[in-house]
Scaffold this active site. Structure first.
Site, PDB file in Angstrom:
ATOM      1  N   GLU A   1     -13.753  12.996  37.047  1.00  0.00           N
ATOM      2  CA  GLU A   1     -13.726  11.965  35.998  1.00  0.00           C
ATOM      3  C   GLU A   1     -12.351  11.288  35.998  1.00  0.00           C
ATOM      4  O   GLU A   1     -11.552  11.408  35.069  1.00  0.00           O
ATOM      5  CB  GLU A   1     -14.083  12.602  34.655  1.00  0.00           C
ATOM      6  CG  GLU A   1     -15.523  13.137  34.674  1.00  0.00           C
ATOM      7  CD  GLU A   1     -15.848  14.142  33.561  1.00  0.00           C
ATOM      8  OE1 GLU A   1     -16.934  14.746  33.634  1.00  0.00           O
ATOM      9  OE2 GLU A   1     -15.027  14.324  32.648  1.00  0.00           O
TER      10      GLU A   1
ATOM     11  N   GLU B   1     -15.407   9.886  25.898  1.00  0.00           N
ATOM     12  CA  GLU B   1     -16.139   9.709  27.160  1.00  0.00           C
ATOM     13  C   GLU B   1     -16.156   8.245  27.559  1.00  0.00           C
ATOM     14  O   GLU B   1     -16.492   7.377  26.754  1.00  0.00           O
ATOM     15  CB  GLU B   1     -17.593  10.190  27.000  1.00  0.00           C
ATOM     16  CG  GLU B   1     -17.752  11.651  26.607  1.00  0.00           C
ATOM     17  CD  GLU B   1     -17.761  12.599  27.796  1.00  0.00           C
ATOM     18  OE1 GLU B   1     -17.704  12.115  28.953  1.00  0.00           O
ATOM     19  OE2 GLU B   1     -17.816  13.829  27.568  1.00  0.00           O
TER      20      GLU B   1
HETATM   21 ZN   LIG Z   1     -16.208  15.713  31.543  1.00  0.00          ZN
END
Ligand SMILES: [Zn+2]
Length: 376
Positions: A171, A337
């Site tokens: 990520e 996120e």
């Molecule tokens: Zn994550």
């Protein structure tokens, strides 16, 4: 003759067949000692003006197959500017990239990478500011440094704001976000940063999982451990990254915590707070809700309509950083996120969700922190 390679920082691909440019067959490799896979990053040479079809044969078995519909792979010639290329997810469960490179060497990746050298540069650059002290708090299983940036001077009554990024190494947008936040915090011409640092100390871990990052993992460290399920009982054997950070948190205390991630499936930015935690207070939940509203107001790339359902993590809940920290320190603790795809309400056809927008969102995060401070 097309050549494919991935023997570099964060590289990940296995070539099944590269004989026909129109039918290149690939597999994404598993994280070491783990079932997870989804991150890929590789170089293609010798395909200038060649219509490439890149088939990821094992896409369906990836950690998040919901991440593939409406996803477009990232590509770059110079490894600085990343753009998206036509990609589709087939009924047979293959991810297929169709692209004709203009140059003889091109890189494809799941998202714009953030290399270990870039990480070291980020830490070294931060140290050039008098506001920042670089602390070494431990060593990873592969022998890398776990660096913690302390920004702001000690002082009585100061609030301790903790930010961790990239527990999940694939990520990479999380470290781009950290770069944006640090850039603003260390900018001495920024009045908001100066004001925040009068009241707070920021503790920032820009990369919680350097081993997984270099190894080209999606989700785990060198031992195949998902760090974001280790917060209840981390061990030096399995998860020194969490062990040391948690210990340091206990030394300093935590008043506000942000853990920065990317989500494979949802095409938007969102915050998952502690809703669903058995122990969270109404007061903390209200602060988290206000925080989200404030972030949305200052940066329209953020939204509050979509996100995770409360209770999504079931029995694992308290092993997750945001929930554990929030419970232990009785404070707002939120998981932010960003999308691998794009923000569908404000799409960027060329770049999708990008390093630049992650940096902007990281810079924007100081505003809701400032708003939160005045409510205390
Ligand atoms: Zn994550």
């Amino acid at each position: 003759m097309v050549k494919i390679s991935s023997q570099f920082d964060a590289g990940n691909i296995q070539v099944v067949s590269a004989e026909q440019p129109s039918d290149i067959q690939l597999l994404i490799k598993h994280d070491t000692q783990s079932e997870f896979y989804q991150w890929f990053y590789f170089r293609v040479q010798g395909a200038a003006d060649e219509a490439l079809t890149l088939r990821f044969l094992n896409a369906q078995g990836a950690a998040y197959p919901d991440g593939w519909p409406d996803y477009r792979a990232a590509a770059s010639y110079d490894r600085r500017e990343w753009f998206r290329v036509p990609t589709r997810y087939t009924e047979a469960g293959e991810l297929v990239v169709e692209h004709t490179p203009e140059q003889g060497s091109i890189y494809y990746a799941y998202f714009a990478p953030y290399s270990y050298e870039q990480h070291l540069d980020l830490v070294a650059a931060a140290q050039q500011s008098e506001r920042c002290e670089v602390l070494d708090i431990g060593t990873t299983l592969d022998g890398r440094d776990i660096n913690l940036l302390k920004i702001g001077d000690d002082g009585a009554h100061k609030k301790h704001i903790w930010v961790t990024a990239r527990q999940h190494p694939g990520e990479t947008m999380a470290e781009w976000f950290a770069e944006g936040m640090l850039g603003r915090l260390l900018d001495e011409t920024d009045p908001l940063s100066a004001k925040l640092l009068e009241q707070c100390i920021f503790w920032v871990v820009p990369n919680m999982n350097p081993d997984g990052s270099v190894r080209g993992h999606l989700r785990t460290n060198a031992a195949g451990i998902n760090l974001n399920r280790e917060w209840q009982s981390p061990t030096l054997k399995n998860s020194p990254e969490v062990y040391y950070v948690r210990q340091k948190m206990m030394d300093t205390g935590v008043d506000l915590y942000l853990d920065i991630h990317g989500d494979e499936a949802l095409p938007c930015n969102f915050i998952a707070g502690q809703a669903g935690s058995p122990s969270v207070s109404e007061q903390v939940l209200a602060q988290e809700e206000q925080f989200k509203q404030d972030l949305q107001r200052v940066n329209p790339d953020f939204q509050t309509v979509r996100g995770y359902e409360p209770g999504k993590f079931g029995p694992e809940t308290m092993t997750i950083a945001g929930f554990w920290v929030g419970d232990y320190f009785n404070c707002p603790a939120m998981t932010l996120e960003m999308p691998f795809k794009d923000y569908d309400e404000r799409p960027d056809h060329l770049a999708g969700w990008s390093p630049e927008r992650s940096i902007q969102l990281g810079s924007s995060i100081l505003n809701p922190i400032a708003d939160w401070l005045v409510t205390l």
